[in-house]
Design a protein around this motif. Sequence first.
Motif, PDB file in Angstrom:
ATOM      1  N   PRO A 198     -11.851   3.497  -0.095  1.00  0.00           N
ATOM      2  CA  PRO A 198     -12.026   4.935   0.150  1.00  0.00           C
ATOM      3  C   PRO A 198     -10.699   5.701   0.240  1.00  0.00           C
ATOM      4  CG  PRO A 198     -13.390   3.655   1.651  1.00  0.00           C
ATOM      5  CD  PRO A 198     -12.504   2.692   0.931  1.00  0.00           C
ATOM      6  N   TYR A 199      -9.617   5.017   0.522  1.00  0.00           N
ATOM      7  CA  TYR A 199      -8.324   5.673   0.672  1.00  0.00           C
ATOM      8  C   TYR A 199      -7.551   5.783  -0.646  1.00  0.00           C
ATOM      9  CZ  TYR A 199      -9.362   4.756   5.530  1.00  0.00           C
ATOM     10  OH  TYR A 199      -9.975   4.699   6.754  1.00  0.00           O
ATOM     11  N   LEU A 200      -8.039   5.109  -1.674  1.00  0.00           N
ATOM     12  CA  LEU A 200      -7.344   5.102  -2.955  1.00  0.00           C
ATOM     13  C   LEU A 200      -7.996   6.094  -3.916  1.00  0.00           C
ATOM     14  CD1 LEU A 200      -6.894   1.271  -3.408  1.00  0.00           C
ATOM     15  CD2 LEU A 200      -5.265   2.904  -2.493  1.00  0.00           C
ATOM     16  N   ASP A 201      -7.272   7.121  -4.259  1.00  0.00           N
ATOM     17  CA  ASP A 201      -7.736   8.074  -5.261  1.00  0.00           C
ATOM     18  C   ASP A 201      -6.522   8.670  -5.946  1.00  0.00           C
ATOM     19  OD1 ASP A 201      -6.701   9.981  -3.507  1.00  0.00           O
ATOM     20  OD2 ASP A 201      -8.647  10.465  -2.649  1.00  0.00           O
ATOM     21  N   ASP A 202      -6.736   9.691  -6.770  1.00  0.00           N
ATOM     22  CA  ASP A 202      -5.641  10.280  -7.536  1.00  0.00           C
ATOM     23  C   ASP A 202      -4.574  10.910  -6.665  1.00  0.00           C
ATOM     24  OD1 ASP A 202      -6.856   9.476  -9.834  1.00  0.00           O
ATOM     25  OD2 ASP A 202      -7.885  11.381 -10.177  1.00  0.00           O
ATOM     26  N   SER A 203      -4.914  11.248  -5.421  1.00  0.00           N
ATOM     27  CA  SER A 203      -3.926  11.882  -4.549  1.00  0.00           C
ATOM     28  C   SER A 203      -2.940  10.852  -3.964  1.00  0.00           C
ATOM     29  CB  SER A 203      -4.620  12.624  -3.407  1.00  0.00           C
ATOM     30  OG  SER A 203      -5.273  11.706  -2.557  1.00  0.00           O
ATOM     31  N   MET A 204      -3.228   9.578  -4.145  1.00  0.00           N
ATOM     32  CA  MET A 204      -2.352   8.528  -3.622  1.00  0.00           C
ATOM     33  C   MET A 204      -1.798   7.730  -4.793  1.00  0.00           C
ATOM     34  SD  MET A 204      -3.109   5.464  -0.917  1.00  0.00           S
ATOM     35  CE  MET A 204      -3.571   6.558   0.378  1.00  0.00           C
ATOM     36  N   PRO A 205      -0.608   8.090  -5.288  1.00  0.00           N
ATOM     37  CA  PRO A 205      -0.080   7.429  -6.487  1.00  0.00           C
ATOM     38  C   PRO A 205       0.410   6.001  -6.257  1.00  0.00           C
ATOM     39  CG  PRO A 205       1.499   9.003  -5.637  1.00  0.00           C
ATOM     40  CD  PRO A 205       0.262   9.135  -4.796  1.00  0.00           C
ATOM     41  N   SER A 206       0.665   5.612  -5.017  1.00  0.00           N
ATOM     42  CA  SER A 206       1.134   4.246  -4.779  1.00  0.00           C
ATOM     43  C   SER A 206       0.684   3.771  -3.408  1.00  0.00           C
ATOM     44  CB  SER A 206       2.661   4.172  -4.879  1.00  0.00           C
ATOM     45  OG  SER A 206       3.255   4.988  -3.900  1.00  0.00           O
ATOM     46  N   VAL A 207       0.707   2.458  -3.251  1.00  0.00           N
ATOM     47  CA  VAL A 207       0.275   1.818  -2.009  1.00  0.00           C
ATOM     48  C   VAL A 207       1.281   0.729  -1.670  1.00  0.00           C
ATOM     49  CG1 VAL A 207      -1.524   0.408  -0.934  1.00  0.00           C
ATOM     50  CG2 VAL A 207      -2.163   2.230  -2.498  1.00  0.00           C
ATOM     51  N   LEU A 208       1.605   0.595  -0.416  1.00  0.00           N
ATOM     52  CA  LEU A 208       2.492  -0.468   0.048  1.00  0.00           C
ATOM     53  C   LEU A 208       1.706  -1.347   1.008  1.00  0.00           C
ATOM     54  CD1 LEU A 208       5.352  -1.696   0.212  1.00  0.00           C
ATOM     55  CD2 LEU A 208       5.801  -0.122   2.112  1.00  0.00           C
ATOM     56  N   ILE A 209       1.629  -2.628   0.701  1.00  0.00           N
ATOM     57  CA  ILE A 209       0.937  -3.592   1.563  1.00  0.00           C
ATOM     58  C   ILE A 209       2.011  -4.432   2.238  1.00  0.00           C
ATOM     59  CG2 ILE A 209      -0.670  -5.524   1.645  1.00  0.00           C
ATOM     60  CD1 ILE A 209      -2.040  -4.335  -0.814  1.00  0.00           C
ATOM     61  N   VAL A 210       2.055  -4.379   3.561  1.00  0.00           N
ATOM     62  CA  VAL A 210       3.098  -5.048   4.341  1.00  0.00           C
ATOM     63  C   VAL A 210       2.448  -5.956   5.370  1.00  0.00           C
ATOM     64  CG1 VAL A 210       5.081  -4.683   5.854  1.00  0.00           C
ATOM     65  CG2 VAL A 210       4.574  -3.014   4.074  1.00  0.00           C
ATOM     66  N   GLY A 211       3.030  -7.120   5.588  1.00  0.00           N
ATOM     67  CA  GLY A 211       2.538  -8.024   6.616  1.00  0.00           C
ATOM     68  C   GLY A 211       3.394  -9.266   6.683  1.00  0.00           C
ATOM     69  N   PRO A 212       3.291 -10.014   7.760  1.00  0.00           N
ATOM     70  CA  PRO A 212       4.065 -11.254   7.888  1.00  0.00           C
ATOM     71  C   PRO A 212       3.548 -12.324   6.921  1.00  0.00           C
ATOM     72  CG  PRO A 212       2.568 -11.005   9.728  1.00  0.00           C
ATOM     73  CD  PRO A 212       2.470  -9.745   8.937  1.00  0.00           C
ATOM     74  N   PRO A 213       4.329 -13.386   6.695  1.00  0.00           N
ATOM     75  CA  PRO A 213       3.875 -14.473   5.821  1.00  0.00           C
ATOM     76  C   PRO A 213       2.533 -15.023   6.288  1.00  0.00           C
ATOM     77  CG  PRO A 213       6.180 -14.770   6.411  1.00  0.00           C
ATOM     78  CD  PRO A 213       5.673 -13.627   7.236  1.00  0.00           C
ATOM     79  N   GLY A 214       1.659 -15.261   5.319  1.00  0.00           N
ATOM     80  CA  GLY A 214       0.363 -15.856   5.628  1.00  0.00           C
ATOM     81  C   GLY A 214      -0.673 -14.871   6.135  1.00  0.00           C
ATOM     82  N   SER A 215      -0.369 -13.567   6.105  1.00  0.00           N
ATOM     83  CA  SER A 215      -1.316 -12.583   6.644  1.00  0.00           C
ATOM     84  C   SER A 215      -2.331 -12.103   5.612  1.00  0.00           C
ATOM     85  CB  SER A 215      -0.564 -11.385   7.229  1.00  0.00           C
ATOM     86  OG  SER A 215       0.168 -10.716   6.225  1.00  0.00           O
ATOM     87  N   GLY A 216      -2.173 -12.515   4.338  1.00  0.00           N
ATOM     88  CA  GLY A 216      -3.170 -12.175   3.333  1.00  0.00           C
ATOM     89  C   GLY A 216      -2.795 -11.042   2.395  1.00  0.00           C
ATOM     90  N   LYS A 217      -1.522 -10.714   2.283  1.00  0.00           N
ATOM     91  CA  LYS A 217      -1.095  -9.615   1.400  1.00  0.00           C
ATOM     92  C   LYS A 217      -1.482  -9.888  -0.053  1.00  0.00           C
ATOM     93  CE  LYS A 217       3.148 -10.227   2.579  1.00  0.00           C
ATOM     94  NZ  LYS A 217       3.029 -11.293   3.567  1.00  0.00           N
ATOM     95  N   THR A 218      -1.159 -11.056  -0.554  1.00  0.00           N
ATOM     96  CA  THR A 218      -1.459 -11.400  -1.937  1.00  0.00           C
ATOM     97  C   THR A 218      -2.962 -11.467  -2.156  1.00  0.00           C
ATOM     98  OG1 THR A 218       0.603 -12.627  -2.100  1.00  0.00           O
ATOM     99  CG2 THR A 218      -1.072 -13.117  -3.751  1.00  0.00           C
TER     100      THR A 218
END
Length: 182
Positions: free
Chosen positions: A131-151
């Motif tokens: 719901p947060y991803l639309d044309d008004s959001m051109p990029s997203v940054l996913i941050v977290g410690p190792p093993g937290s599920g980013k990939t």
Amino acid sequence: MDWNETREFLEPFFPEEVRSELAMLLPGELREIRIRADRPTVFVTATRTAFLPWQPGQMQLEALVEALSEHSLYARTEETSHGYLTLRGGHRLGLCGRVAFSDKRSVLSDVGSVCLRIAAPWPDSAAELLPYLDDSMPSVLIVGPPGSGKTTMLRDLARLLATGANSLQVAVVDERSELCAC
């Protein structure tokens, strides 16, 4: 790669005491296998850390790395110079050993320990992000410690965007072969 395929991929590389432990695990439970020369092998699961009796010597460990790389370790010096190998199914093999510099390149030898991170699909793990991803959001940054599920989240996000009701064309630049495992 589902859990049965992952087990079938890993089992031939390990002795019986490791294979029997693999057979008892549920899908998605195993996170890492940590192996150090002349030390007990460690399984890290979602809920516990288990020490197994298998203690490979350094030569056994180097043979394991060679086998897991499908005998193409010599051709993957770029990856090993970064300290890892991406294996079939998206699993990652972190490598620790002696690094020497030759012709302005780093060469890994004398592997003393490895950490095998197990890739596992978590369908719809990124559904709450949609719901947060639309044309008004051109990029997203996913941050977290190792093993937290980013990939895992990024892989699922690409899947959801490409297959949802308002499906989009999705292009993934995966220079380390973490998402697509190719």
